[in-house]
Structures are given as structure tokens and as C-alpha cells.
Scaffold this motif. Structure first.
Motif, PDB file in Angstrom:
ATOM      1  N   LEU A 131       0.832  -1.194   0.000  1.00 54.10           N
ATOM      2  CA  LEU A 131       0.000   0.000   0.000  1.00 54.10           C
ATOM      3  C   LEU A 131       0.867   1.245   0.000  1.00 54.10           C
ATOM      4  O   LEU A 131       1.841   1.326   0.757  1.00 54.10           O
ATOM      5  N   SER A 132       0.498   2.193  -0.867  1.00 58.09           N
ATOM      6  CA  SER A 132       1.234   3.454  -0.940  1.00 58.09           C
ATOM      7  C   SER A 132       0.272   4.560  -1.335  1.00 58.09           C
ATOM      8  O   SER A 132      -0.653   4.349  -2.141  1.00 58.09           O
ATOM      9  N   LEU A 133       0.475   5.741  -0.797  1.00 55.44           N
ATOM     10  CA  LEU A 133      -0.356   6.883  -1.158  1.00 55.44           C
ATOM     11  C   LEU A 133      -0.193   7.251  -2.629  1.00 55.44           C
ATOM     12  O   LEU A 133      -1.079   7.868  -3.233  1.00 55.44           O
ATOM     13  N   ALA A 134       0.940   6.863  -3.224  1.00 56.19           N
ATOM     14  CA  ALA A 134       1.195   7.188  -4.634  1.00 56.19           C
ATOM     15  C   ALA A 134       0.196   6.518  -5.565  1.00 56.19           C
ATOM     16  O   ALA A 134      -0.041   6.992  -6.685  1.00 56.19           O
ATOM     17  N   TYR A 135      -0.429   5.412  -5.096  1.00 59.69           N
ATOM     18  CA  TYR A 135      -1.386   4.713  -5.934  1.00 59.69           C
ATOM     19  C   TYR A 135      -2.573   5.605  -6.313  1.00 59.69           C
ATOM     20  O   TYR A 135      -3.150   5.467  -7.400  1.00 59.69           O
ATOM     21  N   ILE A 136      -2.940   6.515  -5.414  1.00 61.96           N
ATOM     22  CA  ILE A 136      -4.087   7.387  -5.680  1.00 61.96           C
ATOM     23  C   ILE A 136      -3.836   8.221  -6.929  1.00 61.96           C
ATOM     24  O   ILE A 136      -4.689   8.333  -7.821  1.00 61.96           O
ATOM     25  N   TRP A 137      -2.634   8.801  -7.019  1.00 62.68           N
ATOM     26  CA  TRP A 137      -2.323   9.637  -8.190  1.00 62.68           C
ATOM     27  C   TRP A 137      -2.067   8.792  -9.435  1.00 62.68           C
ATOM     28  O   TRP A 137      -2.318   9.247 -10.539  1.00 62.68           O
ATOM     29  N   GLN A 138      -1.590   7.572  -9.259  1.00 66.05           N
ATOM     30  CA  GLN A 138      -1.431   6.692 -10.415  1.00 66.05           C
ATOM     31  C   GLN A 138      -2.781   6.343 -11.023  1.00 66.05           C
ATOM     32  O   GLN A 138      -2.939   6.308 -12.253  1.00 66.05           O
ATOM     33  N   ILE A 139      -3.781   6.106 -10.179  1.00 70.36           N
ATOM     34  CA  ILE A 139      -5.129   5.822 -10.680  1.00 70.36           C
ATOM     35  C   ILE A 139      -5.702   7.037 -11.391  1.00 70.36           C
ATOM     36  O   ILE A 139      -6.298   6.936 -12.472  1.00 70.36           O
ATOM     37  N   ARG A 140      -5.517   8.212 -10.803  1.00 72.67           N
ATOM     38  CA  ARG A 140      -6.005   9.439 -11.433  1.00 72.67           C
ATOM     39  C   ARG A 140      -5.315   9.673 -12.770  1.00 72.67           C
ATOM     40  O   ARG A 140      -5.943  10.139 -13.735  1.00 72.67           O
ATOM     41  N   MET A 290       0.216  14.576 -12.520  1.00 68.43           N
ATOM     42  CA  MET A 290      -0.212  13.510 -11.605  1.00 68.43           C
ATOM     43  C   MET A 290       0.894  12.472 -11.429  1.00 68.43           C
ATOM     44  O   MET A 290       1.132  11.982 -10.319  1.00 68.43           O
ATOM     45  N   ASN A 291       1.568  12.127 -12.519  1.00 67.81           N
ATOM     46  CA  ASN A 291       2.682  11.171 -12.422  1.00 67.81           C
ATOM     47  C   ASN A 291       3.813  11.740 -11.573  1.00 67.81           C
ATOM     48  O   ASN A 291       4.456  11.006 -10.802  1.00 67.81           O
ATOM     49  N   VAL A 297       5.270  11.522  -3.910  1.00 67.01           N
ATOM     50  CA  VAL A 297       4.646  10.888  -2.741  1.00 67.01           C
ATOM     51  C   VAL A 297       5.339   9.573  -2.409  1.00 67.01           C
ATOM     52  O   VAL A 297       5.593   9.253  -1.238  1.00 67.01           O
ATOM     53  N   SER A 298       5.657   8.789  -3.447  1.00 68.90           N
ATOM     54  CA  SER A 298       6.340   7.511  -3.201  1.00 68.90           C
ATOM     55  C   SER A 298       7.742   7.723  -2.637  1.00 68.90           C
ATOM     56  O   SER A 298       8.264   6.838  -1.946  1.00 68.90           O
ATOM     57  N   SER A 299       8.345   8.886  -2.919  1.00 70.95           N
ATOM     58  CA  SER A 299       9.702   9.159  -2.428  1.00 70.95           C
ATOM     59  C   SER A 299       9.702   9.646  -0.989  1.00 70.95           C
ATOM     60  O   SER A 299      10.608   9.305  -0.210  1.00 70.95           O
ATOM     61  N   ASN A 348      15.863   7.379  -2.176  1.00 70.57           N
ATOM     62  CA  ASN A 348      15.070   8.095  -3.182  1.00 70.57           C
ATOM     63  C   ASN A 348      14.883   9.572  -2.852  1.00 70.57           C
ATOM     64  O   ASN A 348      14.486  10.358  -3.715  1.00 70.57           O
ATOM     65  N   MET A 349      15.145   9.970  -1.609  1.00 70.40           N
ATOM     66  CA  MET A 349      14.991  11.370  -1.236  1.00 70.40           C
ATOM     67  C   MET A 349      16.234  12.196  -1.524  1.00 70.40           C
ATOM     68  O   MET A 349      16.191  13.428  -1.479  1.00 70.40           O
TER      69      MET A 349
END
Length: 467
Positions: A131-140, A290-291, A297-299, A348-349
Motif C-alpha cells: 500500500l502506498s499513497l502514490a497509488y491514488i495519483w497513479q489511478i487518477r 499527476m505522475n 509521494v512515493s519518495s 530516493n529522497m
């Protein structure tokens, strides 16, 4: 001798019968059907059978499916497996140690007693979910890509419609031009016939007769070439709208433009944002943003990983008969586990990491697209102004050409009557006919220019201007 004559007569009768049958068959054979098309029918057929649009349909379906199932990033990964293994050297298993510790056995085995003791059976059923918050923007982003795909499909459809209409009206112009040439050819033939009559009556010299004959013979190849070129254009049109090659068609319609009052500034102000290129570019920019958000967010946020595994292990003897011992605690135990992991890739940061460099590339590409957007807006203004200027110029030219056609027709009629009365030279008649033909073709050409420019303007503004 009479028998030979009868035999010959019999064969002649058979040949005559076959000849009559062949002639009847040829006469009764159906002629190639000619399909009559209006401009709307041609467009409708092209929309249904165009290979370009069929390919665009597939592209849109791919993006629609990606958008429809973009939520599948939340599906857990479930795996099931079963393993039967044979040990070469004896190693006390966890079950042996546990049995010894619980006092169920007096010692830990140090060797295999039988071949069956070397074998073990292990089953495994595991499920994991990241689970990652980045998935929300990937779906969008996936849904935005589908919306952009719909705009691209609309572009392909409208461009196909515009091109088919332009070709249709272009063929009508070419068809009318051929009619004018055929009329000129017929006029030349009639003048030649009249000259032959006048020469026989002794009213004109032979030179005048020869001039009419040369004029007629010189006009025939031009008409034949124009007719052949028109037939080739028809074949191309048939191919483009998706009809089988070789289909014979005839066009129904006329070149009659619908005039509008157009002003560049008001059109851009009212319809400027409706341009499909601009809409598509805006959707692309939104998708890339969005990407970029998903990457950031993933970073800068951790990811949560959930896992659960059920792993039954058989440790008793007679491994080949493990099914009989299911449920017996002494020989079966569960080696599965539940895992909850919070992971954060700190590398990644770092500003010089590959992840941050990818984010920097995305930001630069977004800036490039924004510059392209400005170019599209300015280019739209240029295209609209050019189309409006063409419309205004073509409208004025059409009015002037229509007046010229009327004057040229009167001049030709008067010259022709004068020529028939022997008061005008053939060269003057040919000049009058040439002027008439040029006026007619000029009027047709300007009408086509107006229709074509109006279609370009409507496509650029993505609207319908003719009510």
C-alpha cells in the motif's frame, strides 16, 4: 454424299444454337451496380468502415480498460504452492526439536532409518499487499490518460469527416470541370459538322474546314485524360471510405457554400478553448503532473506491506502417505506467519538519486509541454485568421465570378451566332468559349475554396458555424 451434307448441317445447327445461347447469356449478364452517394452517406459509410478509425477504436479500448481496472493496484498477490523434497544428509527438523523439547521423543534423530524418512511435504498459501499513497495519483493519471484518449479519438473522427467531405466536393469540382470540357468537345464537333456542310455548299474555304477538324481532334485527348484522371480519383475515394476496390459510385450533390459572417477576434474569444489540440495538450500536462505527484509521494512517504502465509509442513515418517496423517499434530505443523512491514526508501529522497533525477526530468518535460501549449494557442490564431481571410476573399471572388459567367455566356452566345452567319472568325469563337470556361471553372474553384476554408475553420474551433 447426302449423309455428309446432313452431318454438316447438323453441326452447323449445333454451332448456331451455341452461338445464340452465348449471345443470350452475354445479353442477360447483370451490369456492374453503380452506388449513388451523397456527402452525408459517404461520411456515414467512412465512419463505419474506415480502417484508420478502427485502429483508433482499438487504441481507445486499451486506454479505457487501463482506466476501468486502474484500482487493481490494491489487489493482493496470492500464491499457492506445494513441495515434496528429499534430503541427502540428515538435519534435525524444527518438528524434531519441538518434539524433543516437549518430551514426546527421548532423543533427536541423527540419521535416516528408511528411505521414506528422507522425504518431506510442504504446502504454502501466501498473500501479500503493498500500500502506498502514490497509488491514488497513479489511478487518477490512468483515468486522465483515458480522457485524453477520447479527445484523440474525437480528433481522428472529425479529421476523417473533414477529409472525406473535402474529397467529395473536390470530386464534384473535377466532375463539373469534365462536363465543361465535354461540352466544349461537343461544340467543337458541331462546328466541324457545320463546317463540313458549309464547305460542301461552297460557302467556306477548305482551310476553315481543316481548322475546325484540327480543333476537334486536339480537344479529344484532353477530355479523355480528364475522364481517366477522374476515374482514378473515384477509385481513391472508394478506397479511403472503406468500400471494396472496384466499386462503382456516382456522387449526388452540388457545390453550394453556406455563407457566414466571421470575425477572427470574436471567434477565438468564443471558441478558442474548444480546440481539440489544446484540450489534448492540457490533458497530457495534467497527466504528467499527476505522475510527478505520484513519484514525489512515493519518495517522501513510507509504504506499508502486509503479508500472511499458511505453510503446513509434514515431518512424520511415511511421507508418501501424508494424506492419512492430516490433522495429527505430531506429524503436521504450520510454519506460516503474518507480516506487517513499513518500508521507506531513504535513498530516493537524495537530490542526486535516480528517483529525484526522474522527477526533475518530468518537471522539465512539463515546462516543454507548457511552451508547446503557448505555441498551439498562437498557431490557432494564425489558422483562424487565415481561414477567415480565405472565406472573405472567396466570397467576394464568387460574386465577381458569377457576374463574369453571365457576361461570358452572353458574349459566347453572340459570337457563336455571328460565327454561324459567317461574320466572325473561328479564332474569336474559340477565345469566347475559353473565356466562358475559365469563368465557370473559376467560380467552381472559389466555391470549393470557401467550403474547404469553412471546414478548416470549424475543425480548428471544434464547433459548427453553419446553423
Amino acid at each position: 454424299m447426302s449423309r455428309k451434307i446432313k452431318t454438316v448441317a447438323f453441326f452447323c445447327l449445333i454451332l448456331a444454337a451455341f452461338s445464340a445461347f452465348a449471345q443470350d447469356t452475354k445479353t442477360d449478364a447483370p451490369e456492374t451496380e453503380i452506388i449513388s452517394l451523397t456527402v452525408d452517406q459517404a461520411v456515414e459509410y467512412a465512419l463505419e468502415h474506415s480502417r484508420t478509425l478502427k485502429s483508433a477504436d482499438i487504441d481507445l479500448e486499451i486506454k479505457a480498460r487501463a482506466s476501468r481496472y486502474s484500482w487493481n493496484v490494491f489487489l493482493p498477490t496470492v500464491q499457492a504452492s506445494g513441495t515434496m523434497s528429499r534430503a541427502s544428509d540428515y538435519t534435525p527438523s524444527t518438528g524434531d526439536v519441538i518434539s524433543y523439547a516437549l518430551g514426546k521423543t527421548t532423543k533427536i534423530p541423527s540419521s535416516f532409518d528408511k528411505e521414506e524418512d528422507r522425504w518431506s511435504v510442504v504446502g504454502n498459501l501466501s498473500a501479500s499487499l503493498n500500500l502506498s499513497l502514490a497509488y491514488i495519483w497513479q489511478i487518477r493519471a490512468a483515468k486522465a490518460d483515458y480522457e485524453n484518449g477520447k479527445i484523440t479519438y474525437e480528433q481522428s473522427t472529425k479529421k476523417t469527416v473533414m477529409n472525406i467531405k473535402k474529397l467529395f466536393y473536390g470530386l464534384l469540382v473535377q466532375q463539373e470541370s469534365l462536363k465543361i470540357q465535354k461540352t466544349s468537345l461537343e461544340n467543337a464537333r458541331q462546328r466541324m459538322v457545320q463546317a463540313e456542310t458549309n464547305f460542301k455548299n461552297g460557302t467556306i474555304p477548305e482551310l476553315s474546314l481543316l481548322q475546325t477538324q484540327v480543333n476537334y481532334e486536339n480537344t479529344k485527348p484532353d477530355v479523355e485524360d480528364a475522364e481517366n484522371s477522374l476515374n482514378q480519383q473515384f477509385e481513391t475515394f472508394v478506397f479511403l471510405i472503406g468500400m471494396p476496390v472496384g466499386t462503382k459510385i456516382s456522387l449526388e450533390g452540388n457545390i453550394a457554400p453556406s455563407y457566414i459572417e466571421a470575425d477572427t477576434d470574436s471567434l477565438i474569444e468564443q471558441y478558442g478553448e474548444e480546440n481539440l489540440d489544446i484540450k489534448s495538450m492540457q490533458k497530457t500536462i495534467d497527466m504528467m503532473k499527476m505522475n510527478l505527484t505520484a513519484l514525489n509521494v512515493s519518495s517522501y512517504t513510507p509504504a506499508l506491506a502486509l503479508s500472511y502465509g499458511f505453510q503446513p509442513v509434514y515431518t512424520g515418517a511415511h511421507a508418501f502417505r501424508f494424506m492419512k496423517d492430516i490433522g495429527r499434530d505430531s506429524k503436521w505443523f504450520d510454519n506460516g506467519k503474518l507480516g506487517i512491514t513499513l518500508a521507506w526508501n531513504l535513498t530516493n529522497m537524495l537530490p542526486f538519486s535516480a528517483n529525484r533525477q526522474s522527477a526533475a526530468d518530468l518537471r522539465q518535460n512539463i515546462k516543454k509541454l507548457e511552451i508547446t501549449m503557448e505555441t498551439l494557442r498562437e498557431n490557432q490564431k494564425v489558422e483562424v485568421k487565415k481561414a477567415v481571410d480565405t472565406l472573405n476573399k472567396a466570397k467576394a471572388q464568387i460574386e465577381a465570378m458569377d457576374r463574369s459567367v453571365k457576361l461570358a455566356q452572353r458574349a459566347y452566345d453572340m459570337t457563336y451566332r455571328s460565327y454561324r452567319n459567317g461574320m466572325t472568325e473561328l479564332l474569336d469563337l474559340r477565345d469566347a468559349e475559353t473565356s466562358l470556361n475559365q469563368a465557370k471553372l473559376g467560380s467552381l474553384s472559389q466555391k470549393y475554396q470557401y467550403i474547404s476554408a469553412l471546414m478548416d475553420l470549424e475543425y480548428t474551433l471544434n464547433t459548427t458555424l453553419v446553423k
